[in-house]
Enzyme design. Structure first.
Site, mmCIF file in Angstrom:
data_model
loop_
_atom_site.group_PDB
_atom_site.id
_atom_site.type_symbol
_atom_site.label_atom_id
_atom_site.label_comp_id
_atom_site.label_asym_id
_atom_site.label_seq_id
_atom_site.Cartn_x
_atom_site.Cartn_y
_atom_site.Cartn_z
ATOM 1 N N CYS A 78 24.100 0.764 -12.700
ATOM 2 C CA CYS A 78 22.737 0.319 -12.159
ATOM 3 C C CYS A 78 22.145 0.867 -12.802
ATOM 4 O O CYS A 78 22.006 1.669 -13.425
ATOM 5 C CB CYS A 78 23.099 -0.563 -10.727
ATOM 6 S SG CYS A 78 21.335 -1.973 -10.426
ATOM 7 N N HIS A 176 26.925 -3.771 -9.746
ATOM 8 C CA HIS A 176 26.961 -3.194 -8.623
ATOM 9 C C HIS A 176 28.296 -3.651 -7.578
ATOM 10 O O HIS A 176 28.391 -4.380 -6.731
ATOM 11 C CB HIS A 176 26.174 -3.000 -7.148
ATOM 12 C CG HIS A 176 24.798 -3.061 -7.246
ATOM 13 N ND1 HIS A 176 24.894 -1.712 -6.783
ATOM 14 C CD2 HIS A 176 23.600 -3.906 -7.431
ATOM 15 C CE1 HIS A 176 23.283 -1.529 -7.359
ATOM 16 N NE2 HIS A 176 23.255 -2.503 -7.512
ATOM 17 N N GLU A 178 30.718 -1.824 -5.700
ATOM 18 C CA GLU A 178 30.742 -1.456 -4.724
ATOM 19 C C GLU A 178 30.166 -1.778 -2.898
ATOM 20 O O GLU A 178 30.663 -1.868 -2.248
ATOM 21 C CB GLU A 178 29.941 0.184 -4.336
ATOM 22 C CG GLU A 178 28.665 0.235 -4.854
ATOM 23 C CD GLU A 178 28.114 -0.380 -5.994
ATOM 24 O OE1 GLU A 178 28.595 -0.069 -6.952
ATOM 25 O OE2 GLU A 178 26.847 -0.093 -6.161
HETATM 26 N N1 GLN Z 1 15.846 -0.714 -10.432
HETATM 27 C C1 GLN Z 1 16.556 -0.068 -10.572
HETATM 28 C C2 GLN Z 1 16.111 1.134 -11.391
HETATM 29 O O1 GLN Z 1 14.931 0.746 -12.272
HETATM 30 C C3 GLN Z 1 17.909 -0.237 -10.144
HETATM 31 C C4 GLN Z 1 18.345 -0.425 -9.067
HETATM 32 C C5 GLN Z 1 19.768 -1.403 -8.451
HETATM 33 O O2 GLN Z 1 19.823 0.264 -9.187
HETATM 34 N N2 GLN Z 1 20.260 -1.696 -8.134
HETATM 35 O O3 GLN Z 1 16.673 2.750 -11.317
#
Ligand code: GLN
Length: 194
Positions: A78, A176, A178
C-alpha cells in the site's frame, strides 16, 4: 534471515508478526544503523506523505535509498508500494519515494466509495485464493516491461488493475497481506531473498 521492517509509521507490528510467521526474524528499523545486517526490507502501509517526511527526519532516506539501488530485496504494501513506485499520481507535490520499481500508481485510486474493502484474490503460483484487505489503496495504472503481474482486481474504471507485482527481488501489493492472518504473500517475498 533478518528482515528489516521500516518502523516510522503504519502497520509495523502486523508485518513483524507476518515475517516471523513466514520463518524469518523481523527487525524494526527506525534509524539508519538498524539497517546493518538485514537481508531484506519491508515498507509497510500507512500514509506515504507522512512516511516521506519521516524518511527525511530519521536520516533513513539516503541509506535505505542506496541499499535499494544496490539491490536489497524489498516488499512494499500500500503506502510502501507508493514509496517504491517510479511514478506517483495524486501525490502531494513534496512527497518523494525511491522509484526503484517501474510502475505508475495513483494514490487512493480505488475511490472514496470503496475506501476499504476485502476481496479473495487469485495469485499466480498459489493454489488457494488469498484474502486481501484494501484500505485507501493505490491503483497501478502502468507496469514496465520488467514487471511481472501476479494478481489483478477489477478497478473503478471498469478494467482490471494489477494489485500484486514483482520486479526482480522487489514485491509490491496494493493491499495489506499483513492484516489477514495469512502469511503466504510474506513467504513468497522471503522466497525472493537470496
Ligand atoms: N492512501 C495511503 C497513501 O497514499 C495509503 C493507504 C495505506 O497504506 N493503507 O499513502
Amino acid at each position: 534471515v533478518k528482515v528489516g521492517v521500516l518502523a516510522l509509521q503504519g502497520d509495523v507490528r502486523e508485518h513483524c508478526l507476518a515475517i516471523a510467521a513466514a520463518g524469518a526474524e523481523p527487525v524494526e528499523v527506525k534509524q539508519p544503523e538498524e539497517l546493518a545486517g538485514v537481508s531484506a526490507v519491508v515498507l509497510p502501509g500507512g500514509e506515504s506523505t507522512t512516511l516521506s517526511m519521516l524518511l527525511d527526519s530519521s536520516g533513513l532516506r539516503p541509506v535505505l535509498g542506496r541499499l535499494l539501488e544496490e539491490g536489497l530485496p524489498a516488499f512494499g504494501t500500500c503506502a510502501g508500494m507508493i514509496l517504491l513506485a517510479r511514478e506517483v499520481k495524486g501525490g502531494r507535490p513534496d512527497q518523494r519515494g525511491f522509484a526503484t520499481l517501474d510502475v505508475t500508481v495513483r494514490r487512493n485510486g480505488f475511490g472514496r466509495q470503496r475506501e476499504s474493502f476485502e476481496s479473495q484474490l487469485t495469485v499466480a503460483g498459489l493454489a488457494e485464493p488469498v484474502p486481501a484487505v484494501f484500505i485507501r489503496a493505490p491503483v497501478v495504472e502502468r507496469v514496465g516491461a520488467d514487471v511481472e503481474v501476479l494478481a489483478v482486481l477489477a478497478d473503478p474504471g471498469g478494467g482490471a488493475s494489477p494489485v500484486l507485482c514483482r520486479q526482480g527481488n522487489q514485491l509490491v501489493a496494493s493491499f495489506h497481506p499483513e492484516l489477514s492472518g495469512d502469511a503466504r504473500i510474506h513467504e513468497m517475498f522471503l522466497s525472493l531473498v537470496g
